[in-house]
Design an enzyme around this catalytic site. Structure first.
Site, short mmCIF file in Angstrom:
data_model
loop_
_atom_site.label_atom_id
_atom_site.label_comp_id
_atom_site.label_asym_id
_atom_site.label_seq_id
_atom_site.Cartn_x
_atom_site.Cartn_y
_atom_site.Cartn_z
N PHE A 183 -4.65 -2.68 2.09
CA PHE A 183 -5.93 -2.85 2.18
C PHE A 183 -6.98 -2.91 1.85
O PHE A 183 -8.43 -3.34 2.10
CB PHE A 183 -6.25 -1.05 3.21
CG PHE A 183 -6.59 0.15 2.16
CD1 PHE A 183 -8.36 -0.20 1.43
CD2 PHE A 183 -6.15 0.31 1.45
CE1 PHE A 183 -8.10 0.63 0.82
CE2 PHE A 183 -6.35 1.52 0.52
CZ PHE A 183 -7.48 0.88 -0.38
N ARG A 211 -4.92 -1.61 8.33
CA ARG A 211 -6.40 -0.89 8.05
C ARG A 211 -7.34 -1.75 8.15
O ARG A 211 -8.64 -1.26 8.06
CB ARG A 211 -6.10 -0.09 6.41
CG ARG A 211 -5.13 1.18 7.19
CD ARG A 211 -5.75 2.99 6.17
NE ARG A 211 -4.18 2.29 5.55
CZ ARG A 211 -4.72 3.22 3.46
NH1 ARG A 211 -5.74 3.82 3.59
NH2 ARG A 211 -3.55 2.97 3.08
N CYS A 315 -5.72 -2.37 -7.37
CA CYS A 315 -4.82 -1.94 -8.69
C CYS A 315 -4.63 -2.22 -10.23
O CYS A 315 -3.95 -1.95 -11.14
CB CYS A 315 -3.40 -3.25 -7.76
SG CYS A 315 -3.80 -4.89 -8.22
P1 NAD Z 1 0.53 0.39 1.63
O1 NAD Z 1 1.87 1.06 0.78
O2 NAD Z 1 0.37 1.88 2.03
O3 NAD Z 1 0.68 -0.24 2.43
C1 NAD Z 1 1.00 -1.73 2.42
C2 NAD Z 1 1.54 -2.72 3.46
O4 NAD Z 1 2.85 -1.76 4.27
C3 NAD Z 1 0.31 -2.19 4.52
O5 NAD Z 1 0.90 -4.23 5.33
C4 NAD Z 1 1.15 -1.06 5.21
O6 NAD Z 1 0.62 -1.83 6.60
C5 NAD Z 1 2.63 -1.38 5.48
N1 NAD Z 1 2.75 -0.21 5.45
C6 NAD Z 1 2.61 0.94 4.70
N2 NAD Z 1 2.86 1.73 4.89
C7 NAD Z 1 4.52 1.44 5.59
C8 NAD Z 1 6.15 2.54 5.39
N3 NAD Z 1 6.48 2.98 5.49
N4 NAD Z 1 7.12 1.24 5.30
C9 NAD Z 1 6.93 -0.09 6.06
N5 NAD Z 1 5.47 -0.75 5.64
C10 NAD Z 1 4.44 0.27 5.44
O7 NAD Z 1 -0.76 0.33 0.28
P2 NAD Z 1 -2.06 0.40 0.82
O8 NAD Z 1 -2.15 1.62 0.28
O9 NAD Z 1 -2.48 -0.55 1.81
O10 NAD Z 1 -2.95 -0.61 -0.53
C11 NAD Z 1 -2.95 -0.01 -2.47
C12 NAD Z 1 -2.19 0.32 -2.68
O11 NAD Z 1 -1.81 -1.68 -2.78
C13 NAD Z 1 -2.07 0.94 -3.96
O12 NAD Z 1 -1.42 1.43 -4.10
C14 NAD Z 1 -2.75 -0.47 -5.17
O13 NAD Z 1 -2.21 0.24 -6.13
C15 NAD Z 1 -1.58 -1.28 -4.52
N6 NAD Z 1 -2.25 -2.29 -4.70
C16 NAD Z 1 -1.10 -3.07 -5.98
C17 NAD Z 1 -1.75 -4.48 -6.56
C18 NAD Z 1 -0.81 -4.98 -7.75
O14 NAD Z 1 -1.35 -6.02 -7.54
N7 NAD Z 1 0.64 -4.28 -7.09
C19 NAD Z 1 -2.55 -5.39 -5.60
C20 NAD Z 1 -3.01 -4.50 -4.89
C21 NAD Z 1 -3.28 -3.48 -4.50
#
Ligand code: NAD
Length: 521
Positions: A183, A211, A315
Site C-alpha cells: 500500500f 488497500r 521501507c
Molecule cells: P502486506 O504484506 O500486508 O501486503 C503486500 C501485498 O500482499 C498486498 O498486495 C496484499 O494484498 C498481499 N497480502 C497481504 N496479506 C497476504 C497474505 N496473508 N497472503 C497473501 N497475500 C497477502 O504489506 P503492506 O502492509 O501493504 O506494505 C507494507 C510493508 O511492505 C512493510 O512491511 C514495508 O516495509 C514493506 N515494503 C517493503 C519494501 C522494500 O523495498 N523492501 C518497499 C515497500 C514496502
C-alpha cells in the site's frame, strides 16, 4: 496552489475549499475516485469484479468511505493469466525497439497526468501531495530506464570457441509475470517491475494492494491509452485469495512481490515450491548512525525527513538513530525540535508536511507500540499520541523515543509509523554490530564528515542499501533496489539490470556450419 491537470471531466469536478487558512481549488476525494471505479482489466477489457467483498476503504485523512476492494478469486486470476498467456507469443516476437515505444508514450502520459495521479495517491494513501509527486517521478524513472531495453537486454557472443564453432548467448522473456504490490507506494512499486517485464517481452498480471487500488487502476487506464496490445498488461484486484491463485497458477512463470516480511516469506516459499522464479522484498528496521563530527543542522533535517516523511511508512524510513559519543546530546535536542515542528494534516493541503497513517487500525497499532516503548524504559520526548487534528483521519504525530533499551522487543519491530528511537553507542563498530544483530537488512546510513568512518561503515555494515549523509538511500532506477536478510528473498532485485536478468532466461547457442576450415572429427 494545487492545480490538477486531469481530463476535462475531472476539471469540472473542482471545488473551492477552505484549506490551510485560504481558499483553494482541489478535487474532492469523492470526485476523483468517482472517475475510477474498482474494476479488473483482463484481455484489454474493463470488467467488474465477481468475487466477494474485501476491505472497506477510507480516505486516511478524513475517515470518509471511498470504496470497497473485492477479495479476488481464483476464477478472476485464471481469466487474467489466460489473457496474458494468450498475448505472450505475439508480444515476445514484437521487436524490442517497437515494444519500448509504448513505454515512451507511457512516460509522457504519466508526466501529463502527474498532478491528477498525485492527488489520487494522496486521497487513498494519505501521503502529502509533494510525496506523491516525488514517488511518481521515481516510478517514471523506471519507465525511462526500461526504454533502454534494446541495449540492456543484449546477450553476448564469441566466434571460434573451437575451429569454426561460434557461441551466442541471447536473453528471452519468461512468459506471464505476476506483480504483487504493497500500500505504501501505490504507483512507484508497480513501476519498479512492470516496465521491465513488458519491455523484455513478458506479459503481466498486476495485483495491487487491496488497500490502495485506485492509483493502480488509473495507471492501467493510462497504459491502455498507449495502445498496448490487449492481454500484455492485466489487472486483478483482491487480497490473499488473488495472491494464492497467482502463486499456484501453472502458467505464471515469475512473481515479483513487495510487502511485509511474513507475507514475503510466504509468497517466496509457495511460489518457489511450484517452480516459479520469485523475488520478494520484505519489511525493514533501518538504522542511522550519527557521529559527533556530522553537520548538526543538515543531519537533523535529513533524518527528520527520513523518519517522519510518508508518516514513517517507507521501507527505507529510519527507525533507530544510533548517536555516537557526544552526538547524543545535540541530536536528541535537535531531532525533538524538528519533530515537534512538523505540520500534520490532510496531504491535499499543500502546507501539510506529514499525512496520516493508512488506517485507523494502523494508528492504534503504532500508538500501542509507542506505549510499549515507554513501558520498556524509553522516554517519549516527543509523543505523537496526543496529536490533535480536527478530522476523523488516522493521524499519529511524529514521535521520538529516547533511550530504548537494547533488549526491548521494539528494537526489532517494524513500526511503520512516524516513530524514531534514539539510542547511544560508543563507536561506529558498536553501531555496526547492533545493525548486524537485526533480522532485517534493508538500509542503513551514517552521518559524518570523516571519510575514514564512512568507509569503515559502508564496507562492514550488513544492509543492502547504504547512505552516507543520505537519509533515504533509495537507489536510482538504473541500480538494483537491494535489501538483505529478512528484507529480501531471492537473488535478482528490482530495477535496472537486475530486473532484466530476473525477467529473462539465458539461452546459449553453440553453432557450427561445416566447412573445410571447421573442426575435423
Ligand atoms: P502486506 O504484506 O500486508 O501486503 C503486500 C501485498 O500482499 C498486498 O498486495 C496484499 O494484498 C498481499 N497480502 C497481504 N496479506 C497476504 C497474505 N496473508 N497472503 C497473501 N497475500 C497477502 O504489506 P503492506 O502492509 O501493504 O506494505 C507494507 C510493508 O511492505 C512493510 O512491511 C514495508 O516495509 C514493506 N515494503 C517493503 C519494501 C522494500 O523495498 N523492501 C518497499 C515497500 C514496502
Amino acid at each position: 496552489m494545487f492545480n490538477p491537470r486531469g481530463s476535462s471531466a475531472l476539471q469540472q469536478c473542482r471545488f473551492l475549499l477552505p484549506i490551510g487558512g485560504g481558499l483553494r481549488y482541489i478535487e474532492t476525494p469523492m470526485s476523483l475516485l468517482a472517475t475510477t471505479q474498482i474494476r479488473n482489466f483482463i484481455g484489454g477489457q474493463w470488467v467488474a469484479p465477481t468475487s466477494d467483498a474485501g476491505l472497506e476503504l477510507k480516505n486516511p485523512a478524513t475517515g470518509e468511505p471511498i470504496g470497497q476492494s473485492p477479495a479476488g478469486s481464483a476464477a478472476e486470476v485464471d481469466a487474467a493469466v489466460q489473457a496474458a498467456h494468450a498475448a505472450f507469443p505475439a508480444w515476445r516476437s514484437t521487436p524490442a525497439p517497437d515494444r519500448v515505444q509504448f513505454l515512451f508514450k507511457l512516460k509522457n502520459l504519466l508526466e501529463t497526468h502527474l498532478d491528477e495521479l498525485a492527488a489520487l495517491m494522496t486521497t487513498e494513501n494519505g501521503k502529502t501531495l509533494s510525496e506523491s509527486k516525488g514517488e511518481l517521478r521515481r516510478g517514471i524513472e523506471n519507465v525511462e530506464v526500461a526504454c533502454g531495453i534494446p541495449v540492456l537486454m543484449q546477450g553476448y557472443s564469441m566466434e571460434d570457441v573451437a575451429p569454426g564453432i561460434d557461441e551466442i548467448m541471447v536473453r528471452q522473456p519468461l512468459g506471464v509475470a505476476a506483480v504483487i504490490t504493497p500500500f505504501n507506494f501505490p504507483l512507484m512499486i508497480p513501476l519498479w517491475f512492470l516496465p521491465y517485464a513488458i519491455a523484455t517481452g513478458n506479459t503481466v498480471v498486476l495485483k495491487p494492494s487491496d488497500r490502495v487500488p485506485f492509483s493502480a487502476i488509473r495507471l492501467v487506464e493510462l497504459i491502455h491509452e498507449t495502445g498496448l496490445p490487449a492481454g500484455v498488461v492485466n489487472l486483478v484486484n483482491g487480497g490473499k485469495p488473488a495472491v494464492d491463485a497467482l502463486l499456484d497458477h501453472p502458467m505464471v512463470r515469475a512473481v515479483s512481490f513487495v510487502g511485509s516480511t511474513p507475507v514475503a516469506q510466504y509468497v517466496y516459499t509457495r511460489g518457489s515450491a511450484s517452480g516459479k522464479r520469485v523475488q520478494c522484498q520484505g519489511g525493514a528496521k533501518n538504522h542511522v548512525v550519527v557521529l559527533p563530527d556530522a553537520d548538526q543542522e543538515t543531519t537533523t533535517r535529513i533524518i527528520a525527513d527520513s523518519a517522519f516523511g510518508c508518516a514513517g511508512q517507507r521501507c527505507l524510513a529510519v527507525s533507530v538513530t544510533v548517536a555516537i559519543g557526544e552526538a547524543k546530546d545535540w541530536f536528541r535536542e535537535s531531532i525533538a525540535a524538528a519533530a515537534a515542528d512538523l505540520k500534520v494534516g490532510n496531504g491535499l493541503d499543500p502546507s501539510t508536511q506529514m499525512g496520516p497513517v493508512i488506517t485507523a487500525a494502523s494508528r492504534e497499532r503504532v500508538m500501542g507500540l509507542i506505549g510499549q516503548g515507554a513501558e520498556q524504559g524509553a522516554k517519549a520526548i516527543v509523543d505523537g499520541r496526543g496529536i490533535n487534528t480536527s478530522s476523523a483521519g488516522s493521524f499519529v504525530g511524529p514521535t521520538v523515543l529516547d533511550g530504548l533499551p537494547a533488549t526491548s522487543p521494539l528494537m526489532e519491530t517494524e513500526i511503520f509509523g512516524p516513530v524514531l528511537s534514539v539510542v547511544h553507542a560508543d563507536s561506529v563498530d558498536e553501531a555496526i554490530q547492533m545493525i548486524e544483530r537485526s533480522a532485517y537488512g534493508n538500509a542503513s546510513s551514517i552521518f559524518t564528515s570523516s571519510g575514514a568512518s564512512a568507509r569503515r561503515f559502508r564496507n562492514a555494515v550488513s544492509t543492502g542499501n547504504v547512505g552516507v549523509n543520505i537519509g533515504v538511500p533509495a537507489p536510482m532506477a538504473y541500480f538494483p533496489f537491494s535489501g538483505w536478510k529478512g528484507s529480501f528473498f531471492g537473488v535478482m532485485h528490482a530495477q535496472g539490470r537486475d530486473a532484466v536478468e530476473f525477467y529473462t532466461d539465458k539461452k546459449v547457442i553453440v553453432e557450427r556450419w561445416p566447412r573445410e576450415w571447421s573442426r575435423k572429427f
